[in-house]
Design an enzyme around this catalytic site. Sequence first.
Site, PDB file in Angstrom:
ATOM      1  CG  HIS A  19     -10.342  -6.460   6.497  1.00 25.73           C
ATOM      2  ND1 HIS A  19      -9.512  -7.119   7.359  1.00 25.73           N
ATOM      3  CD2 HIS A  19      -9.763  -6.565   5.275  1.00 25.73           C
ATOM      4  CE1 HIS A  19      -8.474  -7.623   6.687  1.00 25.73           C
ATOM      5  NE2 HIS A  19      -8.603  -7.292   5.424  1.00 25.73           N
TER       6      HIS A  19
ATOM      7  CD  GLU B  67      -1.751  -2.393   1.488  1.00 25.74           C
ATOM      8  OE1 GLU B  67      -0.684  -2.580   2.118  1.00 25.74           O
ATOM      9  OE2 GLU B  67      -2.519  -3.324   1.188  1.00 25.74           O
TER      10      GLU B  67
END
Lengths: 324, 335
Positions: free
Chosen positions: B141, B72
């Site tokens: 998440h 990321e």
Amino acid sequence: MGFTGPELAEIYRRMRTIRSFEEKLHELVSAGKIGGFMHLYAGQEAIAVGVCAQLAEADIVGSTHRGHGHCVAKGVDVKAMMAELFGRSTGTNRGKGGSMHIADIDKGMLGANGIVGGGIPLVTGAALTAQVLGRENVAVSFFGDGATNQGQFHESLTMAANWELPVVYVCENNGFGEFTPTEFVVPVKDIADRASSYGMRAVIADGMDFFDVYEKAGEAIALARKGEGPTLLECKTYRFYGHYVGDQTPYRNKEEAEEWIQNRDPLDIFETKASEAGVVEPDEFRRIDGEVAALLNEAVEEAEAAPLPSIAEVLTDVYVRYEG
Amino acid sequence: MSRILSTGGAINEAIAIAMRTDPTVILMGEDVAGGGDRSKDGTEEMGGVLGTTRGLVGEFGMNRVRDTPIAEMGLIGTAVGAAATGLRPIAELMFMDFLGTSLDPLLNQASKLRYMFGGKVKVPLTVRTVSGAGMQAAAQHSQSLYWITTGIPGLKTVIPSNPVDAKGLLLAAIRDDDPVIFCEPKGILNQSSEVPEGDYEIPLGKANIVREGSDVSLVAFGATVRIAMKAAKALEGAGTSAEVVDLRSLSPLDDEAILTSLEKTGRMVIIDESTPRCSIARDIAAVCVDKGFDFLQAPVKCVTAPHTPVPFSAVLEQAFLPSAQDVLDAVGQMG
């Protein structure tokens, strides 16, 4: 050697400008005339100048907290740099960046960077722009040995290798990450060894020798420009001052430092080799020294006399447009 | 003309329109193609973990729709550098929780380059990211971390509440010259409605009054707009007229719309699915107290998740999320 006398003189002028700029800053910061954190590039001049001599203006470079040398080598105006360090509105960044953020995108200088490793993905992105738009430009990321321990290094090189981006990663291994010797924290002998895990070409250059850097950077840049992907170029070098101005370097082995500074000075090495080529008049180097010294004195005088930013500047340039 | 699209479908359409109208727009992220552009061998692309970007690699090719490694920081940082040098990238951060592995390029680069460089560069980057709870995706998440990006000067943060807004806000975000974090709340991704065809933008920084009312203001955004609407209907049955303000953007924040509504109703409830500390809800409460104190006829109420991680078990997750009943209770406490 393949260089004309005027070319060698210009290369020397660039290296001398960096050295004298840093010496002048050391004086100014020590005297309290300039504030902020200041990391000097002296000792590493052959790398910035050797690499940038292979680049066109539209090619992008990204730099580090130790970024003055890359700016000078890429053609950023020295007087505007000095004004920036004095926090003046005439500075490269209008007084809003300072030493760790000098940038001049018109010269292809995507900025020094205060975050170790932070510039690496940005330069990778500049290479992505060139590839997506089909431009012939290359991008060069300068960083130190310390940055190669960062995740940003690993992630960026992985992507660049996958996509065969037109980028050259130039690691300036000066033997120390801040105060810690590189071998304490880097588990491989050479930084170049790390390239194998990306399937990437790696080359080691003598970072104190302009000609060695110039030749090896030139090959890497030419390959990148031809679409043959990235290279990791490790340049072995040494930081003549400490990590920042004020660092007394107690952690440094005195004999080792003396050896680098007295016997491996990149300006001396260049002058010796350039003189042997016989195309530069012997007094030319000293004439350039004098011109550079005069330029820097002027830069300081003009910076001191330049206007400070208006207080309203605190609020500008956060966004292009911001309306709630 | 309009037709029924899910929020995910509307987002897909916005990206396609942006890419057709501007060759500098690219899409990059983990699985955004997802095995695509190998159509000749019979494989089909995933188009993202939730399928939101399916079909785009087929139309625009692998030069402009790029699968990245699961890295990321590298992918967002590369997108920042590309934005600063001539592209207009859409980078997908699969889940907003992954801000943890991607923050430096947003915190120290995208948000500050223009300022540090004295205005001499722009960073027209859009980071699309799925936020919020509601899919039993548990603690790593499911977070609503827009309070982090909203708190960083130099970034903009946008959060749609329905498919129509998702399309118009995303087109505006992509074409905006500043870095924009575009949240895609899980609670609305599968919600469907009629969505206009063609190219339209909804301006960033402007709230939308989705329901007019006179007794209490319910300020909501993203998935909480639906909760506010449900509560407003229930309140109507009890004789209380609620106004619902959908913020659409968290930065810039439409203070004016919030204060105008407060002036009209005298009562303020803010509904935010994130945790309470340093939240958007409390930030807006502070705006109301600081700039709208004289309008207040009752204390400002914040309806948020508790100060806990997001739990897995469906019953716990539902208990974690703000509900219409929580809003009714808050209104009830105001007297």
